[in-house]
Design a protein around this motif. Structure first.
Motif, PDB file in Angstrom:
ATOM      1  N   UNK A 147       0.815  -1.221   0.000  1.00  0.00           N
ATOM      2  CA  UNK A 147       0.000   0.000   0.000  1.00  0.00           C
ATOM      3  C   UNK A 147       0.844   1.264   0.000  1.00  0.00           C
ATOM      4  N   UNK A 148       2.090   1.138  -0.407  1.00  0.00           N
ATOM      5  CA  UNK A 148       2.964   2.324  -0.426  1.00  0.00           C
ATOM      6  C   UNK A 148       4.175   2.049  -1.323  1.00  0.00           C
ATOM      7  N   UNK A 149       5.169   2.904  -1.215  1.00  0.00           N
ATOM      8  CA  UNK A 149       6.391   2.752  -2.013  1.00  0.00           C
ATOM      9  C   UNK A 149       7.324   1.747  -1.327  1.00  0.00           C
ATOM     10  N   UNK A 150       7.728   0.731  -2.076  1.00  0.00           N
ATOM     11  CA  UNK A 150       8.586  -0.309  -1.485  1.00  0.00           C
ATOM     12  C   UNK A 150      10.054  -0.129  -1.862  1.00  0.00           C
ATOM     13  N   UNK A 151      10.356   0.918  -2.568  1.00  0.00           N
ATOM     14  CA  UNK A 151      11.700   1.521  -2.660  1.00  0.00           C
ATOM     15  C   UNK A 151      12.790   0.795  -3.451  1.00  0.00           C
ATOM     16  N   UNK A 152      12.599  -0.472  -3.746  1.00  0.00           N
ATOM     17  CA  UNK A 152      13.749  -1.198  -4.287  1.00  0.00           C
ATOM     18  C   UNK A 152      13.908  -1.045  -5.813  1.00  0.00           C
ATOM     19  N   UNK A 153      12.923  -0.444  -6.471  1.00  0.00           N
ATOM     20  CA  UNK A 153      12.944  -0.360  -7.942  1.00  0.00           C
ATOM     21  C   UNK A 153      14.054   0.541  -8.466  1.00  0.00           C
ATOM     22  N   UNK A 154      14.337   1.622  -7.735  1.00  0.00           N
ATOM     23  CA  UNK A 154      15.327   2.581  -8.251  1.00  0.00           C
ATOM     24  C   UNK A 154      16.681   1.920  -8.497  1.00  0.00           C
ATOM     25  N   UNK A 155      17.076   1.040  -7.602  1.00  0.00           N
ATOM     26  CA  UNK A 155      18.362   0.351  -7.771  1.00  0.00           C
ATOM     27  C   UNK A 155      18.335  -0.593  -8.954  1.00  0.00           C
ATOM     28  N   UNK A 156      17.235  -1.323  -9.097  1.00  0.00           N
ATOM     29  CA  UNK A 156      17.095  -2.235 -10.248  1.00  0.00           C
ATOM     30  C   UNK A 156      17.176  -1.432 -11.555  1.00  0.00           C
ATOM     31  N   UNK A 157      16.518  -0.290 -11.574  1.00  0.00           N
ATOM     32  CA  UNK A 157      16.507   0.517 -12.791  1.00  0.00           C
ATOM     33  C   UNK A 157      17.889   1.110 -13.068  1.00  0.00           C
ATOM     34  N   UNK A 158      18.599   1.478 -12.011  1.00  0.00           N
ATOM     35  CA  UNK A 158      19.957   2.013 -12.188  1.00  0.00           C
ATOM     36  C   UNK A 158      20.882   0.926 -12.748  1.00  0.00           C
ATOM     37  N   UNK A 159      20.784  -0.282 -12.224  1.00  0.00           N
ATOM     38  CA  UNK A 159      21.639  -1.382 -12.699  1.00  0.00           C
ATOM     39  C   UNK A 159      21.375  -1.648 -14.185  1.00  0.00           C
ATOM     40  N   UNK A 160      20.105  -1.704 -14.557  1.00  0.00           N
ATOM     41  CA  UNK A 160      19.774  -1.986 -15.956  1.00  0.00           C
ATOM     42  C   UNK A 160      20.226  -0.863 -16.884  1.00  0.00           C
ATOM     43  N   UNK A 161      20.022   0.373 -16.442  1.00  0.00           N
ATOM     44  CA  UNK A 161      20.446   1.508 -17.275  1.00  0.00           C
ATOM     45  C   UNK A 161      21.969   1.496 -17.447  1.00  0.00           C
ATOM     46  N   UNK A 162      22.682   1.209 -16.364  1.00  0.00           N
ATOM     47  CA  UNK A 162      24.156   1.166 -16.454  1.00  0.00           C
ATOM     48  C   UNK A 162      24.618   0.016 -17.342  1.00  0.00           C
ATOM     49  N   UNK A 163      23.881  -1.089 -17.335  1.00  0.00           N
ATOM     50  CA  UNK A 163      24.303  -2.233 -18.158  1.00  0.00           C
ATOM     51  C   UNK A 163      24.254  -1.868 -19.641  1.00  0.00           C
ATOM     52  N   UNK A 164      23.394  -0.947 -20.008  1.00  0.00           N
ATOM     53  CA  UNK A 164      23.315  -0.510 -21.414  1.00  0.00           C
ATOM     54  C   UNK A 164      24.397   0.534 -21.697  1.00  0.00           C
ATOM     55  N   UNK A 165      24.477   1.538 -20.832  1.00  0.00           N
ATOM     56  CA  UNK A 165      25.345   2.682 -21.145  1.00  0.00           C
ATOM     57  C   UNK A 165      26.831   2.382 -20.954  1.00  0.00           C
ATOM     58  N   UNK A 166      27.185   1.590 -19.951  1.00  0.00           N
ATOM     59  CA  UNK A 166      28.622   1.284 -19.795  1.00  0.00           C
ATOM     60  C   UNK A 166      29.122   0.533 -21.041  1.00  0.00           C
ATOM     61  N   UNK A 167      28.281  -0.331 -21.582  1.00  0.00           N
ATOM     62  CA  UNK A 167      28.645  -1.065 -22.803  1.00  0.00           C
ATOM     63  C   UNK A 167      28.845  -0.074 -23.961  1.00  0.00           C
ATOM     64  N   UNK A 168      27.902   0.846 -24.098  1.00  0.00           N
ATOM     65  CA  UNK A 168      27.980   1.812 -25.208  1.00  0.00           C
ATOM     66  C   UNK A 168      29.184   2.745 -25.076  1.00  0.00           C
ATOM     67  N   UNK A 169      29.525   3.129 -23.846  1.00  0.00           N
ATOM     68  CA  UNK A 169      30.713   3.997 -23.666  1.00  0.00           C
ATOM     69  C   UNK A 169      31.963   3.244 -24.145  1.00  0.00           C
ATOM     70  N   UNK A 170      32.060   1.974 -23.734  1.00  0.00           N
ATOM     71  CA  UNK A 170      33.233   1.173 -24.133  1.00  0.00           C
ATOM     72  C   UNK A 170      33.355   1.080 -25.654  1.00  0.00           C
ATOM     73  N   UNK A 171      32.206   0.906 -26.326  1.00  0.00           N
ATOM     74  CA  UNK A 171      32.225   0.791 -27.791  1.00  0.00           C
ATOM     75  C   UNK A 171      32.802   2.053 -28.416  1.00  0.00           C
ATOM     76  N   UNK A 172      32.465   3.193 -27.861  1.00  0.00           N
ATOM     77  CA  UNK A 172      32.905   4.461 -28.458  1.00  0.00           C
ATOM     78  C   UNK A 172      34.329   4.831 -28.043  1.00  0.00           C
TER      79      UNK A 172
END
Ligand code: SF4
Ligand code: FE
Length: 482
Positions: free
Chosen positions: A96-121
């Motif tokens: 019935x409220x915010x359970x808070x753990x999503x932000x970390x999951x979303x950060x991990x997934x976003x980093x998994x895309x962008x760290x790869x792309x930085x390396x490519x460039x």
């Protein structure tokens, strides 16, 4: 994976520097104001232990092949993305409220895309560094706080133009073994219930801002990280003990201002350093994922609609046609939100790193709806609940030998329903639409994962207007010249 009890014990071990009401909080885990928020995060562990939720709450690590909590998983398919949305609704409904753990999951997934792309460039090695870190998070089943929002100072100025250079978190020293950072992250959901804090930039950046283009992860109790707890309306009711006046007697959320006072980050924990070109991409990926995460509001909406139906019945108004119609409207709005978070997941696609990401346009449309519909659902709940929700005396008055009999008599609705039950449900509606949980259900719906205008900008950028013009012209025999 950790059990609920192991999670609590692991947070207890942290030496966090937390402040609230002007004082240091020595034991955040048992603090009555903070504790309900820990209970909510603990549900992400407890449900993962329950066999009926295994499919939604766990996944198979693409790194180790082991069973992990879905909150530490990198989405490997559209099915993973859809399950993430369903998991958000489930937990919203359970807490019935915010359970808070999503932000970390979303950060991990976003980093998994962008760290790869930085390396490519740039031929860097961020992706491998990140995968090592990810394995550590998965193996230990950690909660990560995904920290994006800087205080931002004067909104008309970019990071390097601010009078106070710390208005955006930045690198103040580069050393052989790492970097030193200074600044703050605001509105940090679940910060003091987290083992780790993952910091990302908050806006697109130019070359002049390159010392601000930094992403990294640190243990949450690293020296120099200070947490100042945010207030919520009616928060001090939690100091009144187990009273029903809290509304939601089990769960809550929290936000904190997190200050980084010259904090050292070793190189192995740095995932972006001066690659300003990728700051915008990281922000967009995180924002898309987190806009999808607002599936949580559908689950909280389930609770609010359930409470509204109950209070209508307790008031003796359950059969009134306008009440039934209002509840249909609430469900219509809530399920429309569900459509959005399922749709952006179903239309997700594979990124070069192999990570699946939601459809950006649909995630933004979903979040834009989230900035509106919970307010209307909340308005209808208040309409049906009636004014007593905000004029009702305290639980102590119900229990008092002097006033109890009057409260019982005059706050009675239907004769077969005990007054206390009616009061409890009214307090829950108050909690979600005006009290501590309204932070999550309303204002966070407005501003979390970006304020409404941020989604409108993304909608205008990602929608295919050319195709629409072409379709219209074709039907009337006009040539499309672009
Ligand atoms: Fe997760 Fe929703 Fe809380 Fe954001 S507001 S952390 S998406 S539960
Ligand atoms: Fe949020």
């Amino acid at each position: 994976m950790m059990t609920r009890a192991q999670y609590e014990a692991s947070i207890r071990k942290l030496k966090l520097q937390v402040y609230m009401f002007g004082k240091r909080v020595q034991n955040p885990v048992d603090d009555p104001i903070i504790r309900p928020s820990l209970n909510s995060v603990a549900m992400t562990y407890e449900l993962a232990e329950r066999p009926e939720f295994t499919d939604l709450m766990t996944a198979t690590s693409h790194l180790t092949g082991k069973k992990i909590n879905r909150f530490t998983h990198i989405h490997q398919s559209v099915d993973d993305l859809v399950k993430k949305s369903k998991m958000g609704r489930l937990l919203g409904r359970e807490t019935g409220c915010c359970f808070q753990r999503c932000v970390g999951m979303d950060a991990l997934n976003a980093l998994s895309i962008t760290t790869f792309n930085i390396d490519q460039k740039y031929n860097t090695t961020y992706y491998n560094r990140f995968l090592k870190y990810l394995e550590y998070v998965q193996e230990n089943d950690l909660v990560c706080d995904g920290a994006m929002t800087d205080p931002k100072g004067d909104r008309s100025l970019s990071p390097h133009e601010q009078k106070d250079p710390d208005q955006y978190l930045h690198v103040v020293e580069e050393r052989k073994d790492g970097i030193v950072v200074r600044g703050a992250k605001a509105h940090q959901t679940g910060a003091v219930n987290s083992h780790e804090i993952i910091v990302m930039p908050t806006v697109s950046m130019s070359e002049q801002d390159k010392s601000y283009a930094v992403a990294f992860a640190l243990p949450s109790d690293t020296k120099g990280i200070i947490y100042i707890m945010g207030r919520q309306s009616c928060d001090t009711r939690k100091l009144e003990g187990d009273t029903m006046d809290r509304g939601n007697v089990l769960f809550g959320g929290h936000e904190a201002l997190v200050v980084f006072d010259n904090v050292f980050v070793p190189w192995e924990r740095v995932f972006m350093f001066q690659e300003f070109y990728f700051a915008g991409e990281l922000v967009e990926n995180f924002a898309s994922y987190h806009r999808q995460s607002y599936a949580c509001k559908v689950g909280v909406g389930d609770v609010l609609i359930g409470a509204t139906q109950i209070i209508a019945e307790y008031n003796g108004a359950g059969k009134a046609s306008h009440v039934k119609d209002k509840i249909i409207e609430m469900n219509h709005l809530n399920e429309t939100l569900y459509c959005g978070c399922i749709a952006c997941a179903s239309e997700g696609s594979r990124k070069p790193s192999g990570t699946f990401c939601v459809n950006t346009l649909l995630a933004n449309v979903h979040k834009q709806n989230v900035t509106r519909f919970p307010y209307e659902i909340g308005r209808l709940a208040q309409d049906i609940a009636g004014g007593l929700m905000v004029t009702m005396p305290a639980e102590q008055d119900l229990k008092s030998p002097e006033t109890g009999k009057w409260i019982k008599k005059y706050l009675q609705g239907r004769a077969d329903i005990p007054t206390e039950e009616r009061m409890r449900i009214l307090r829950l509606i108050e909690n979600i639409t005006l009290g501590t949980a309204a932070v999550g259900y309303l204002t966070e719906s407005m501003h979390g994962a970006g304020s409404p205008q941020a989604q409108r900008i993304m909608i205008s950028r990602t929608v295919n207007m050319k195709e629409k013009r072409k379709a219209a012209k074709k039907l009337v025999g006009l040539e499309d010249k672009g």
